[in-house]
Motif scaffolding. Structure first.
Motif, mmCIF file in Angstrom:
data_model
loop_
_atom_site.group_PDB
_atom_site.id
_atom_site.type_symbol
_atom_site.label_atom_id
_atom_site.label_comp_id
_atom_site.label_asym_id
_atom_site.label_seq_id
_atom_site.Cartn_x
_atom_site.Cartn_y
_atom_site.Cartn_z
ATOM 1 N N ALA A 1 -41.712 -13.490 82.279
ATOM 2 C CA ALA A 1 -41.114 -12.981 81.047
ATOM 3 C C ALA A 1 -40.896 -11.477 81.094
ATOM 4 O O ALA A 1 -39.949 -10.959 80.503
ATOM 5 C CB ALA A 1 -41.990 -13.347 79.855
ATOM 6 N N ALA A 2 -41.739 -10.751 81.788
ATOM 7 C CA ALA A 2 -41.606 -9.294 81.861
ATOM 8 C C ALA A 2 -40.262 -8.897 82.462
ATOM 9 O O ALA A 2 -39.610 -7.951 81.998
ATOM 10 C CB ALA A 2 -42.751 -8.696 82.677
ATOM 11 N N PHE A 3 -39.829 -9.633 83.480
ATOM 12 C CA PHE A 3 -38.545 -9.331 84.098
ATOM 13 C C PHE A 3 -37.405 -9.642 83.131
ATOM 14 O O PHE A 3 -36.387 -8.942 83.104
ATOM 15 C CB PHE A 3 -38.378 -10.127 85.397
ATOM 16 C CG PHE A 3 -37.237 -9.649 86.247
ATOM 17 C CD1 PHE A 3 -37.367 -8.512 87.014
ATOM 18 C CD2 PHE A 3 -36.039 -10.343 86.251
ATOM 19 C CE1 PHE A 3 -36.299 -8.059 87.795
ATOM 20 C CE2 PHE A 3 -34.974 -9.906 87.029
ATOM 21 C CZ PHE A 3 -35.106 -8.757 87.801
ATOM 22 N N ALA A 4 -37.563 -10.684 82.308
ATOM 23 C CA ALA A 4 -36.555 -10.993 81.290
ATOM 24 C C ALA A 4 -36.420 -9.845 80.294
ATOM 25 O O ALA A 4 -35.305 -9.491 79.875
ATOM 26 C CB ALA A 4 -36.925 -12.287 80.564
ATOM 27 N N PHE A 5 -37.542 -9.234 79.916
ATOM 28 C CA PHE A 5 -37.493 -8.097 79.000
ATOM 29 C C PHE A 5 -36.780 -6.903 79.652
ATOM 30 O O PHE A 5 -36.035 -6.171 78.987
ATOM 31 C CB PHE A 5 -38.902 -7.691 78.577
ATOM 32 C CG PHE A 5 -39.675 -8.798 77.907
ATOM 33 C CD1 PHE A 5 -39.030 -9.761 77.145
ATOM 34 C CD2 PHE A 5 -41.060 -8.875 78.051
ATOM 35 C CE1 PHE A 5 -39.746 -10.779 76.527
ATOM 36 C CE2 PHE A 5 -41.776 -9.884 77.428
ATOM 37 C CZ PHE A 5 -41.121 -10.845 76.672
ATOM 38 N N ALA A 6 -36.987 -6.707 80.944
ATOM 39 C CA ALA A 6 -36.326 -5.612 81.654
ATOM 40 C C ALA A 6 -34.811 -5.840 81.722
ATOM 41 O O ALA A 6 -34.028 -4.894 81.575
ATOM 42 C CB ALA A 6 -36.905 -5.478 83.063
ATOM 43 N N VAL A 7 -34.407 -7.078 81.940
ATOM 44 C CA VAL A 7 -32.968 -7.398 81.957
ATOM 45 C C VAL A 7 -32.335 -7.054 80.606
ATOM 46 O O VAL A 7 -31.235 -6.495 80.529
ATOM 47 C CB VAL A 7 -32.758 -8.888 82.299
ATOM 48 C CG1 VAL A 7 -31.311 -9.307 82.040
ATOM 49 C CG2 VAL A 7 -33.143 -9.158 83.746
ATOM 50 N N ASN A 8 -33.037 -7.362 79.533
ATOM 51 C CA ASN A 8 -32.511 -7.047 78.200
ATOM 52 C C ASN A 8 -32.368 -5.540 78.015
ATOM 53 O O ASN A 8 -31.375 -5.069 77.438
ATOM 54 C CB ASN A 8 -33.432 -7.620 77.133
ATOM 55 C CG ASN A 8 -32.912 -7.388 75.734
ATOM 56 O OD1 ASN A 8 -31.723 -7.522 75.466
ATOM 57 N ND2 ASN A 8 -33.792 -7.017 74.823
ATOM 58 N N ALA A 9 -33.332 -4.768 78.468
ATOM 59 C CA ALA A 9 -33.260 -3.312 78.325
ATOM 60 C C ALA A 9 -32.027 -2.747 79.019
ATOM 61 O O ALA A 9 -31.343 -1.860 78.489
ATOM 62 C CB ALA A 9 -34.535 -2.670 78.882
ATOM 63 N N VAL A 10 -31.703 -3.281 80.193
ATOM 64 C CA VAL A 10 -30.537 -2.794 80.943
ATOM 65 C C VAL A 10 -29.225 -3.216 80.266
ATOM 66 O O VAL A 10 -28.215 -2.500 80.322
ATOM 67 C CB VAL A 10 -30.600 -3.315 82.394
ATOM 68 C CG1 VAL A 10 -29.320 -2.971 83.153
ATOM 69 C CG2 VAL A 10 -31.811 -2.726 83.115
ATOM 70 N N SER A 11 -29.229 -4.355 79.583
ATOM 71 C CA SER A 11 -27.987 -4.901 79.019
ATOM 72 C C SER A 11 -27.392 -4.038 77.913
ATOM 73 O O SER A 11 -26.210 -4.170 77.586
ATOM 74 C CB SER A 11 -28.243 -6.311 78.470
ATOM 75 O OG SER A 11 -29.030 -6.270 77.288
ATOM 76 N N TYR A 12 -28.178 -3.140 77.322
ATOM 77 C CA TYR A 12 -27.656 -2.304 76.237
ATOM 78 C C TYR A 12 -26.707 -1.218 76.730
ATOM 79 O O TYR A 12 -25.924 -0.671 75.944
ATOM 80 C CB TYR A 12 -28.818 -1.658 75.471
ATOM 81 C CG TYR A 12 -29.651 -2.638 74.698
ATOM 82 C CD1 TYR A 12 -29.168 -3.251 73.556
ATOM 83 C CD2 TYR A 12 -30.949 -2.959 75.117
ATOM 84 C CE1 TYR A 12 -29.944 -4.155 72.845
ATOM 85 C CE2 TYR A 12 -31.727 -3.858 74.414
ATOM 86 C CZ TYR A 12 -31.220 -4.456 73.283
ATOM 87 O OH TYR A 12 -31.977 -5.360 72.579
#
Length: 540
Positions: free
Chosen positions: A170-181
């Motif tokens: 899940a931590a990597f999923a949160f990082a992907v979201n941060a980059v998507s902005y």
């Protein structure tokens, strides 16, 4: 209103922002999957799992009105940049805490709550910007495309999120979201909307929120939309709130299965978006909403009885279609029924109603699932949704407004003989009409509409008076707090409102137009007996 939903994509600014929103939505959905599945891993409580959805929707319910007031009074592009930056920072912090193994159930809810705050700040400005990006006749298509962008990603985002969670955590999923902005932040920086300066000072923050509330309270059609949207959010959110539990307990699947079912919900929503214009052209708005309530209820009940992944996927397809059809129809109705000066606040209150229902529903269905099981909670939600369809028998959803809500622009500020400041007041207005006895019934009916328009646009203490010595003379009376609010009151008048005044003029029998008295209230000053009586000459 039959314009193709793809027509707004021919406008470069809308297209750029829409494509960037696709990327941001993908990241957001990956984050939702990560948060939902992480909660199932760190908490055994069913209601805590449902609270993940509630923590995202709660700030939208609480802060949307304030965000709408900001959207109507400040640069919407700047507000959206602030919101996106806030969500990017919070998402990055969530990823860092998750990688460090410091996430607890309540800390996870705090992070998702802060992301929801960014969404609450962003949404009213983004929705209100539709009228700045596309012409009015393409507005339904733009709203539908907005829904489609989210649900297009919903069809693949959860599956992608499930794969990421299953493979990298899940931590990597949160990082992907941060980059998507980054994509949307870049698109917003490149967009240079036309800024129309106002001759009037900006509304006070508290006053702007109260004006928005008053406008909605005096708009019966908008109240119906918001009540129905609350009911839909309350019941329909059961699918999204309980889907992690459906996957874990009923289907006995993992993170990837959860992503697949959520992806099917998004695929159904895309189908609903593509059919939207055709459905609206064939059926009335109320017929569509009753139908979507009933079909969604059947889908929820089918999901409750399913124990196979493929059956659950089929069950959520029509639910996704009904979701986007209903919410986009509500959204378009609000936008086409509201003038531009208050559209941000109207959309914010619509979102408050919708997400308020979702927040309450997420908590309610989580508690029911904890006490009686996930399948029982879904069955009950479906039964309540059938009741929501029956509500339409009394509170019928209005059709799209065909009235012109463009500014009337008839008001010319009068030449005053007193030196008033913008904040001088209170101001009392009286308008004298001469009405024949045979026209009194029609005059009173028009005055009922006039009263609603006056109060909706900021007037207070409205009353209608009749002269006892000359019964043909009627006087309309109302107050406004300051002179600048009096000017603002008239600038809010729409062309549709002007039709009511034109009908009043047709009933007026005087040789001259109705006489308008503009008066400022004055208070006497207590004085000693030997001092001449004076009055204030100016109220700052």
């Amino acid at each position: 209103m039959s314009t193709s939903p793809l027509a707004p994509l021919q406008h470069a600014n809308f297209r750029a922002l829409w494509l960037a929103t696709l990327v941001s939505n993908l990241g957001g959905l990956v984050q939702i999957v990560g948060a939902g599945w992480m909660m199932t891993s760190i908490s055994a409580s069913n209601d805590m799992v449902a609270l993940v959805q509630a923590s995202t929707t709660l700030p939208i319910m609480v802060f949307s009105l304030a965000a709408g007031a900001l959207a109507d009074n400040f640069n919407r592009r700047h507000i959206m940049l602030v919101a996106q930056t806030l969500m990017m920072v919070v998402s990055a912090a969530l990823a860092v805490f998750a990688f460090a193994g410091l996430i607890t159930p309540w800390l996870l809810l705090c992070f998702t709550f802060l992301i929801g705050c960014g969404t609450a700040l962003h949404n009213p400005s983004w929705q209100a910007s539709m009228g700045d990006l596309v012409p009015r006749d393409e507005l339904p298509g733009a709203v539908t495309l907005n829904s489609m962008s989210y649900n297009l990603m919903r069809s693949i985002g959860p599956a992608v999120g499930g794969m990421i969670v299953a493979m990298a955590g899940a931590a990597f999923a949160f990082a992907v979201n941060a980059v998507s902005y980054f994509a949307l932040i870049r698109a917003l920086k490149r967009w240079k909307p036309e800024h129309k300066p106002s001759a009037l000072p900006r509304e006070g923050f508290g006053s702007a929120m109260s004006v928005g509330l008053r406008y909605i309270a005096m708009s019966p059609n908008l109240l119906k939309v918001m009540f129905r949207s609350f009911l839909f959010g309350l019941t329909a959110v059961s699918v999204l709130a309980l889907l992690p539990l459906v996957t874990r307990d009923l289907v006995t699947g993992g993170a990837f299965s959860y992503g697949i079912i959520l992806g099917c919900f998004g695929a159904g929503a895309i189908g609903g978006a593509l059919l939207n214009a055709r459905v609206r052209a064939k059926w009335a708005n109320e017929t569509i909403v009753r139908g979507t309530f009933l079909v969604f209820a059947l889908s929820v009940i089918a999901l409750a009885f399913s124990r196979q992944l493929w059956i659950s996927c089929l069950a959520v397809l029509p639910a996704g279609a009904c979701w986007v059809m209903t919410l986009s129809l509500f959204n378009v109705t609000v936008q086409l029924s509201t003038p531009r000066w208050v559209v941000g606040r109207a959309l914010a209150l619509y979102q408050t109603a919708t997400f308020g229902g979702m927040t309450a529903g997420s908590a309610i269905w989580g508690v029911v699932a904890e006490a009686h099981g996930t399948d029982s909670a879904l069955i009950l939600a479906g039964a309540v949704m059938v009741g929501g369809a029956a509500v339409g028998l009394r509170y019928v959803l209005p059709e799209f407004s065909k009235l012109s809500l463009d500014p009337l622009d008839r008001f010319n500020e009068p030449d005053l003989q007193l030196d008033l400041r913008p904040r001088s007041g209170p101001i009392m207005i009286m308008v004298d009409y001469e009405i024949a006895q045979q026209d009194v019934t029609a005059f009173l009916a028009l005055m009922a509409q006039r009263r609603r328009i006056r109060l909706r646009d900021g007037a207070r203490q409205w009353s209608l008076l009749r002269d006892l010595e000359n019964p043909r003379i009627w006087s309309e009376s109302y107050h406004v707090p300051t002179w600048v609010e009096y000017v603002r009151h008239h600038q809010r008048r729409t062309q549709a409102d002007g039709e009511v005044f034109d009908q009043l003029l047709a009933l007026h029998r005087g040789e001259r137009p109705p006489h308008v008295h503009r008066m400022i209230e004055r208070q006497t000053v207590p004085v000693r007996d030997d001092t001449p009586l004076k009055t204030h000459t100016e109220i700052p």
